[in-house]
Design an enzyme around this catalytic site. Sequence first.
Site, PDB file in Angstrom:
ATOM      1  CB  VAL A  22      19.331 -31.170  15.719  1.00 15.04           C
ATOM      2  CG1 VAL A  22      18.453 -31.581  16.897  1.00 15.04           C
ATOM      3  CG2 VAL A  22      20.136 -32.355  15.218  1.00 15.04           C
ATOM      4  CB  CYS A 265      25.078 -39.052  13.963  1.00  9.67           C
ATOM      5  SG  CYS A 265      23.948 -37.713  14.339  1.00  9.67           S
ATOM      6  NE  ARG A 336      26.922 -30.638  11.017  1.00 10.09           N
ATOM      7  CZ  ARG A 336      25.942 -30.784  11.913  1.00 10.09           C
ATOM      8  NH1 ARG A 336      26.147 -30.444  13.176  1.00 10.09           N
ATOM      9  NH2 ARG A 336      24.770 -31.273  11.549  1.00 10.09           N
TER      10      ARG A 336
END
Length: 458
Positions: A22, A265, A336
């Site tokens: 990000v 997410c 992740r």
Amino acid sequence: MDLYESIVNRKAKISLIGLGYVGLPIAVAFAKRAEVIGFDVDRAKIELYRSGIDPTGEAGDAAVKNSTVEFTADPARLKEAKFHIVAVPTPVNADHTPDLSAVKSASRILGEYLTPGSIVVYESTVYPGVTEEICMPILEESSGLTCGVDFKVGYSPERINPGDKVHRLENIVKIVSGMDEETRDIIAKVYELVVQAGVYKAESIRVAEAAKVIENCQRDINIAFMNELSIIFNMMGIDTKAVLEAAGTKWNFLPFTPGLVGGHCIGVDPYYLTYKAEAMGYHSQVILAGRQINDSMGKYVAENTVKRMIKANKQIQGAKVAIMGVTFKENCPDVRNTKVVDIIKELAEYGITVTVCDPVADARSLQRDYKLTLAPLEAIKGMDAVVFAVAHDAFRSLSLADVRAMLCPGSCCCLDETAAARSADAAAPSAGGCVLIDVKGIFDRREAEKMGFLYWRL
């Protein structure tokens, strides 16, 4: 001269705290219009960026090499900036409770070097209330400054989609919010420097936090529905992909598909909302039901792999299985919270030797987080089964003949393409030796079955 004008005129700097999937693209984008300091506690990562190497793949090596971002692992450099963007990970703990350690640490470090007149914007995904109830007090305590008087705070949730080369920071509408209207407007103007799609001004920080977390809750629930359909149709002997293609001819049918839901997410954010709901006395029904289904899909894929191997008369104990792809999504190095690891662990419980191949995955993170090493594609030979878990472009370019070459020699029912063509209209063998598990439906099912594969997909 206000803060926005100072930034545009390069009199005030922007800092990015956290340079992952990000933070890095945001830093690179802002560096085209302003002076930017990119800070991360990972010194090895900083050295890669300084060398023009982008391990995330989000900005690209050339963009990083040519960028004017001042990459640093020295937190003292943060005092040079007036507009700070915090973009650190917010994962969950083993018990699915929010792990806010990174965002707390980032707030503490930033607070030590925060100067009067600054604005701090958080991009990390959190449940409503974290920015104002947790982060703001840490900034005040660490800096000795008073929020609302000496500095201001805002929230602008990240919408980076790792690996997506179409939906980028520049062309995705950006939600912005601030502790007051003035702060929100300044934050909006700063982000408009790089976000061509424009900004949406949320009425409060809590609204912006809530909007972000439900974006991924919605996707999680829809995918969970598809996964449940896949389980049901599998029991019925119906191909789920064929059903979805047929249903998709209706104009308002949503194009979701079954799959493994991992990453930082969709597989995480719903737990932030349900945690806050639990703290307020409400037990989530729909959200947690979806999470339960999606969290179980790795085990479900492994179980069906073993079932097909048994049907193919494979000796399970000591069998060799190749897992093709280990990242949480296609064409992205991010590992992740990847649910492919659940497949690997479950197969290992059966005494199966698993070899992992992924030309895209971040090998350093894979070894650090999961103690897994990668094998090159050419090493995938003599396998009892092959599981294509991630639909990388590199795998989509493979033919069924390439896949067959990965399996034990002579194990397929039909090894000759000419024979396969002659039997094109014949029923597929009930049990072949070539076990192909195609989680995302990369290959053509009918062609695979004609070639003698014992084929299965979600």
